[in-house]
Write a protein that holds these residues in place. Structure first.
Motif, short mmCIF file in Angstrom:
data_model
loop_
_atom_site.label_atom_id
_atom_site.label_comp_id
_atom_site.label_asym_id
_atom_site.label_seq_id
_atom_site.Cartn_x
_atom_site.Cartn_y
_atom_site.Cartn_z
N UNK A 338 0.83 -1.20 0.00
CA UNK A 338 0.00 0.00 0.00
C UNK A 338 0.86 1.25 0.00
N UNK A 339 1.88 1.27 0.84
CA UNK A 339 2.74 2.46 0.91
C UNK A 339 3.42 2.73 -0.43
N UNK A 340 3.91 1.69 -1.09
CA UNK A 340 4.57 1.86 -2.37
C UNK A 340 3.59 2.33 -3.43
N UNK A 341 2.41 1.73 -3.48
CA UNK A 341 1.43 2.11 -4.49
C UNK A 341 0.88 3.51 -4.27
N UNK A 342 0.72 3.91 -3.02
CA UNK A 342 0.28 5.28 -2.74
C UNK A 342 1.28 6.29 -3.29
N UNK A 343 2.57 6.03 -3.05
CA UNK A 343 3.59 6.94 -3.55
C UNK A 343 3.67 6.89 -5.07
N UNK A 344 3.52 5.67 -5.64
CA UNK A 344 3.63 5.51 -7.09
C UNK A 344 2.47 6.13 -7.85
N UNK A 345 1.39 6.44 -7.15
CA UNK A 345 0.24 7.07 -7.80
C UNK A 345 0.41 8.57 -7.98
N UNK A 346 1.48 9.12 -7.43
CA UNK A 346 1.72 10.57 -7.48
C UNK A 346 3.00 10.87 -8.26
N UNK A 347 3.09 12.11 -8.72
CA UNK A 347 4.34 12.57 -9.33
C UNK A 347 5.41 12.64 -8.25
N UNK A 348 6.64 12.36 -8.54
CA UNK A 348 7.22 12.07 -9.87
C UNK A 348 7.36 10.59 -10.18
N UNK A 349 6.52 9.74 -9.55
CA UNK A 349 6.74 8.30 -9.64
C UNK A 349 5.71 7.58 -10.51
N UNK A 350 4.83 8.31 -11.19
CA UNK A 350 3.75 7.67 -11.92
C UNK A 350 4.24 6.70 -13.00
N UNK A 351 5.39 6.97 -13.56
CA UNK A 351 5.89 6.15 -14.68
C UNK A 351 6.78 4.99 -14.22
N UNK A 352 7.04 4.90 -12.92
CA UNK A 352 7.90 3.82 -12.43
C UNK A 352 7.10 2.51 -12.38
N UNK A 353 7.55 1.44 -13.05
CA UNK A 353 6.83 0.17 -12.97
C UNK A 353 6.85 -0.39 -11.54
N UNK A 354 5.71 -0.85 -11.09
CA UNK A 354 5.59 -1.43 -9.75
C UNK A 354 4.82 -2.74 -9.86
N UNK A 355 5.36 -3.79 -9.26
CA UNK A 355 4.67 -5.07 -9.19
C UNK A 355 4.62 -5.54 -7.74
#
Length: 498
Positions: A338-355
């Motif tokens: 959850x913590x990783x996906x919350x951060x990945x949903x915002x700039x500047x991380x939107x384009x970083x692949x997350x699995x």
């Protein structure tokens, strides 16, 4: 008059193909043998014989053991297995006749006789009846690694050897977890092996070696090999990862569930992702569960900085690093996903692949140790009020209890939170009988594992800490004592009609 002595049986490893790679002992045994036996297909040509040909004498008795089939297609009443069993029994009887006559028999084998070799079928049928010696040989795996010119395994790496005949799903799972690997028996299995390498994320590393050390030898990146050109005598190799130059790729973050304890609880997928990562990020206690690998960077932090840890991992991935964020249990259950996906949903991380790679949850691990308390509908609630008000927790406990759901209670207590378990017990007793079974699972899978079953009325908050998970039964949950004295608990799947 003394009984006639029997002959001696030798299994002779000839190495991978180049006659100069035969051992001195192999040459000696062939020279001393009365009978030289070797396997061949129905066309009569034998690779083993061709390797040893310069050491054969005109007076050698040659026993050609011709396979009745080379694929699983046969009209034998016992099918392929029946045809092969009959062949091995007949071949062993032919060799036994020579041994009974006092002749020395050398059975030739490419590579090493006991490494996926045909000789082993003779060995199993004859070695307990006659004096026997096995002469080891250089394996095709060793020859392939030498031809690639890269270390096969180094340090504490583990080499995995697989037959290409395994199901594709099984191959993919094992390749994903391997440090280094060799896949034998290619030929018609090559398309499935290639797909398994691709599914496991290892295709770019894989090397292909055909007829190593022989005249028609070929070495190439496996991804570039035409499936129609692959013979049986070829090997796929994943060499050592230590100091290997990784192929260029885009950075990514993989959130990996470690399960509740050590390596035995890791899924093959999780093990593979941990091995492939360049950087490991996580709470210190959880990072300590992951074996150290040369070249990997480890970034440990405190358990209360989830957001900062997530952003740190995403920053590494933005710089092209392959990052594994480790999490106990399943990363999506009160954990780091959850913590990783919350951060990945915002700039500047939107384009970083997350699995997210799942793991065994603490609830399921504890339930399995106790029996099957989660055998019917259940709810999962965290008792920690660090990220949500206690009033919300209490409301959810009442609702789940009123619905007669089994409850899995995470984060029940800590040094700074000592009253929540007692309060939860009071709330639940408003809806549950005092003798409702409660499972206390502490350090499940770890060295201090302890599973206890108590009555809800007897639940003692002093015996609960952050390493404990609580499973509270429903009105239908039952306990029983088995013949060996162990107590089990389960919740029936069938719920009574109202």
């Amino acid at each position: 008059m003394s009984e006639q002595q029997t002959g001696r049986l030798y299994g002779v490893g000839l190495g991978p193909g180049d006659p100069s790679l035969m051992t001195v002992r192999a040459v000696e045994v062939i020279a001393e043998a009365d009978v030289v036996a070797y396997h061949s297909a129905r066309h009569g040509r034998s690779i083993a014989r061709s390797i040893a040909e310069r050491h054969l004498r005109p007076d050698h008795i040659e026993e050609r053991l011709v396979y009745p089939v080379t694929t699983e297609t046969t009209d034998h009443p016992g099918g392929y297995r029946g045809a092969m069993e009959e062949f091995y029994a007949d071949a062993a009887a032919r060799l036994a006749a020579h041994l009974d006559a006092g002749r020395t028999v050398a059975v030739l084998a490419e590579g090493d006789p006991l490494f996926y070799g045909s000789y082993m079928h003779m060995h199993k049928r004859l070695a307990d009846r006659y004096p026997t010696e096995v002469v080891p040989g250089v394996t095709s795996v060793s020859a392939a690694a030498a031809r690639i010119g890269a270390p096969l395994v180094e340090g504490e790496e583990v080499l995995t050897v697989l037959p290409g005949t395994l199901p594709e799903e099984e191959l993919a799972a094992r390749l994903a977890t391997a440090d280094a690997a060799a896949v034998m028996k290619l030929g018609r299995t090559f398309p499935a092996v290639r797909r398994a390498l691709e599914r496991s994320g290892r295709l770019a590393e894989a090397q292909y070696v055909e007829r190593a050390t022989m005249g028609a030898e070929r070495v190439a990146p496996l991804a570039e090999v035409d499936p129609e050109s692959v013979p049986y005598f070829s090997v796929a190799v994943l060499p050592s990862r230590i100091d290997a130059r990784a192929p260029a790729r885009r950075g990514e973050v993989v959130v990996v569930g470690l399960g509740p304890a050590g390596p035995l609880w890791l899924t093959p997928e999780a093990r593979g992702e941990l091995a492939a990562a360049e950087d490991l990020v996580g709470y210190t206690t959880y990072l300590d569960r992951v074996p150290k690998r040369p070249g990997q960077r480890r970034h440990a932090s405190d358990n209360k900085v989830e957001a900062e840890r997530a952003e740190f991992a995403l920053d590494l991935a933005r710089r092209g690093r392959r990052v594994a964020v480790v999490s106990s249990g399943d990363p999506g259950v009160f954990a780091m996903a959850t913590a990783v996906l919350e951060a990945a949903a915002e700039d500047p991380y939107r384009e970083v692949p997350v699995r997210v790679v799942p793991g065994m949850t603490a609830a399921h691990a504890a339930a399995a140790r106790a029996g099957a308390p989660l055998g019917h509908d259940y709810a999962v609630v965290s008792l920690s009020d660090r990220l949500k008000p206690w009033e919300v927790i209490a409301e959810r406990l009442r609702a789940a209890a009123a619905a007669d759901l089994v409850l899995a209670l995470y984060n029940p207590g800590s040094r700074s939170r000592i009253w929540q378990v007692g309060k939860a017990r009071e709330l639940l007793l408003e809806h549950r009988a005092p003798d409702t079974p409660v499972v206390l699972g502490r350090d499940v899978g770890g060295p201090e594992e302890r599973i206890r079953i108590v009555r809800l009325a007897d639940l003692d908050p002093a015996q609960v800490d952050m390493r404990t998970i609580l499973l509270i039964g429903s009105s239908q949950t039952r306990t029983a004592r088995r013949g060996d004295g162990t107590e089990i608990v389960w919740t029936p799947r069938r719920y009574p009609e109202r």
